[in-house]
Design a protein around this motif. Structure first.
Motif, PDB file in Angstrom:
ATOM      1  N   PRO A 213      67.189   3.728  37.696  1.00 16.00           N
ATOM      2  CA  PRO A 213      66.505   2.414  37.977  1.00 16.00           C
ATOM      3  C   PRO A 213      67.165   1.569  39.139  1.00 16.00           C
ATOM      4  O   PRO A 213      68.354   1.624  39.305  1.00 16.00           O
ATOM      5  N   ASN A 214      66.315   0.814  40.021  1.00  9.64           N
ATOM      6  CA  ASN A 214      67.049   0.063  40.924  1.00  9.64           C
ATOM      7  C   ASN A 214      67.837  -0.994  40.492  1.00  9.64           C
ATOM      8  O   ASN A 214      68.772  -1.166  41.032  1.00  9.64           O
ATOM      9  N   ASN A 215      67.396  -1.647  39.349  1.00  8.41           N
ATOM     10  CA  ASN A 215      68.132  -2.648  38.898  1.00  8.41           C
ATOM     11  C   ASN A 215      68.156  -2.317  37.447  1.00  8.41           C
ATOM     12  O   ASN A 215      67.382  -2.268  36.607  1.00  8.41           O
ATOM     13  N   SER A 218      67.046  -4.650  34.555  1.00  6.88           N
ATOM     14  CA  SER A 218      65.731  -4.934  34.576  1.00  6.88           C
ATOM     15  C   SER A 218      65.157  -3.654  33.544  1.00  6.88           C
ATOM     16  O   SER A 218      65.082  -2.496  33.788  1.00  6.88           O
ATOM     17  N   ASP A 221      62.286  -1.644  35.249  1.00  5.81           N
ATOM     18  CA  ASP A 221      62.686  -0.661  36.219  1.00  5.81           C
ATOM     19  C   ASP A 221      63.386   0.409  35.323  1.00  5.81           C
ATOM     20  O   ASP A 221      63.340   1.633  35.657  1.00  5.81           O
ATOM     21  N   GLU A 287      61.768   1.556  41.270  1.00  6.95           N
ATOM     22  CA  GLU A 287      61.788   0.220  40.540  1.00  6.95           C
ATOM     23  C   GLU A 287      60.207   0.128  39.832  1.00  6.95           C
ATOM     24  O   GLU A 287      59.215   1.181  40.417  1.00  6.95           O
ATOM     25  N   TYR A 288      60.121  -0.804  39.202  1.00  3.70           N
ATOM     26  CA  TYR A 288      58.829  -1.138  38.527  1.00  3.70           C
ATOM     27  C   TYR A 288      57.822  -1.486  39.659  1.00  3.70           C
ATOM     28  O   TYR A 288      57.879  -2.036  40.662  1.00  3.70           O
TER      29      TYR A 288
END
Ligand code: BGC
Length: 439
Positions: A213-215, A218, A221, A287-288
């Motif tokens: 996930p990018n973050n 989160s 994500d 990411e989302y």
């Protein structure tokens, strides 16, 4: 697993190197059709595989190149259209004899053949009736596999499919996603079952991609990464190892029909395999995104030090370790082979008539370090195949992208061993799967 037991090889595929597209009774495949401009795709510079590396005629020389390289194994594919000229008519003797002779040359050179039955070049006659979207493809694939099992009794290692994710998502050889996914998985299982009868070791090569996930903090994500994992990796791994599609798969993507197996199909697709082939090229970060049903969007790797190869693929060796560890953690530590790993470089032939491809040498070193780390961590990794033995027809990119340890000058078909070939040869010869060489 002792480090020194790891086996090394090189890999190729039929359409990318053989040429001889209409010789000795071979019928057209979809890749002949695509490259001849008869389908909706266009190959760069209108390149074709008509002659390719002329391996169909030059294989004795190429086997000598491999012998000199010192590889223990060679992974190549069979062109279905050389063998089965229609439906269950798998009796083109000249085609069969060609592969028998190739195998004989390999065994003579003490190189273990690993054969891929399907590396994307579906016979045109099968495409004409819907290809993998047609249930009959399962029967026809079985006929073809059985013919080859019988014709090549000395070949132990077989791979049913190369990277279904790629040919299915590109619609090469079908026009119905949900039917093609199911038929390919069932065809894989049926041939795995058949392989037991013939005492073969059977596997499949998947282009698995670890996803992050990018973050990490989160939950959106993280869910996006989970969805990518299901759609790209688990959609193949779960049926093969567990007999079912990942949960929620039909909610996160529209396949034009429901992905679901009945009881009988579950049993067939999960016929135990002897090894899993992993083709490792890169990993992904997502990411989302609320724009897509699957809720993910890919994010480029902008970290310092992440370079791209000549195809624009981010080079991240750590992903190889990560995907092998996932197989240990989530799928019972099956026997693994890295059946492909390699990079495209913009090689030039220098005035000294050599190709100094130091990028490729670094690439191999860094990925082999990850193989070592995996083995140190008790991953059941048995072998590594470099993609590719020689520069070849890189699908829609034509001959512009170069993945080989050996450069091929097409007008004369002469071969030049690159620096990476010499490095790999020394590495294998010295049995140097140790820190000091990789360090
Ligand atoms: C395919 C090969 C291809 C390589 C490099 C893999 O996905 O199996 O046929 O040449 O990637 O792009």
């Amino acid at each position: 697993m002792v480090l020194d037991d790891l086996k090394f090889g090189v890999a190729t595929s039929a359409y990318q190197i053989e040429g001889a597209w209409n010789e000795d009774g071979k019928v057209p495949s979809i890749w002949d059709e695509i490259s001849h401009g008869n389908m909706k795709w266009k190959v760069e510079e209108n390149h074709t595989g008509d002659i390719a590396c002329d391996h169909y005629h030059k294989y004795p020389f190429d086997v000598r190149l491999m012998k000199d390289l010192g590889v223990h194994m060679y992974r190549f594919s069979i062109s279905w259209s050389r063998i089965c000229t229609q439906e269950c008519m798998c009796s083109n003797i000249k085609g069969i004899k060609y592969y028998q002779s190739l195998v004989w040359n390999l065994l003579e050179a003490k190189i273990e053949p690993f054969i891929t039955l399907y590396h994307w070049d579906l016979p045109k006659w099968l495409d004409d009736i819907g290809g993998w979207g047609n249930k009959k493809s399962i029967e026809y694939f079985k006929c073809y596999a059985e013919t080859m099992f019988k014709a090549l009794p000395d070949v132990k290692y077989w791979i049913t499919f190369n990277e279904p994710a790629v040919f299915i998502s590109n619609h090469w050889g079908h026009n119905n996603l949900s039917k093609a996914i199911k038929n390919v998985l069932i065809a894989h299982g049926e041939v795995a079952k058949l392989a037991k009868k013939y005492n073969k070791k059977i596997g499949i090569s998947l282009n698995l991609m670890p996803v992050i996930p990018n973050n990490d903090l989160s939950k959106y994500d993280r869910k996006a990464a989970d969805n990518f994992d299901k759609l790209h990796n688990k959609i193949w791994l779960d049926p093969i190892f567990k007999g079912e599609f990942p949960d929620e798969i039909n909610e996160i993507e529209d396949f034009g029909g429901k992905l679901k197996f009945n009881k009988k199909e579950k049993k067939i697709v999960s016929t135990p395999i002897d090894f899993l082939g992993i083709n490792y090229y890169s990993m992904v970060k997502v990411e989302y995104s609320s724009n897509n049903k699957n809720h993910f969007r890919q994010v480029p790797f902008s970290e310092l030090g992440v370079k791209k190869d000549d195809m624009g693929v981010s080079i991240i060796p750590e992903g190889l370790y990560s995907i092998c560890s996932k197989m240990k953690r989530e799928y019972g530590n099956p026997e693994l082979y890295i059946t492909e790993n390699g990079c495209a470089t913009s090689d030039v032939i220098y005035h000294d008539a050599r190709v100094h491809d130091s990028e490729r040498i670094n690439y191999i070193k860094n990925h082999l370090r990850m193989c070592k780390l995996a083995i140190d961590n008790k991953v059941n990794l048995k072998g590594y195949f470099h993609w590719s033995l020689m520069d070849n027809f890189e699908w829609l990119y034509g001959y512009g992208k170069k993945f080989g340890l050996v450069s091929v000058f097409l007008p004369t078909q002469s071969r030049i061993c690159k620096d990476s070939y010499i490095w790999y040869r020394t590495f294998i010869k010295n049995n140097s799967f140790r820190e000091k060489v990789l360090g």
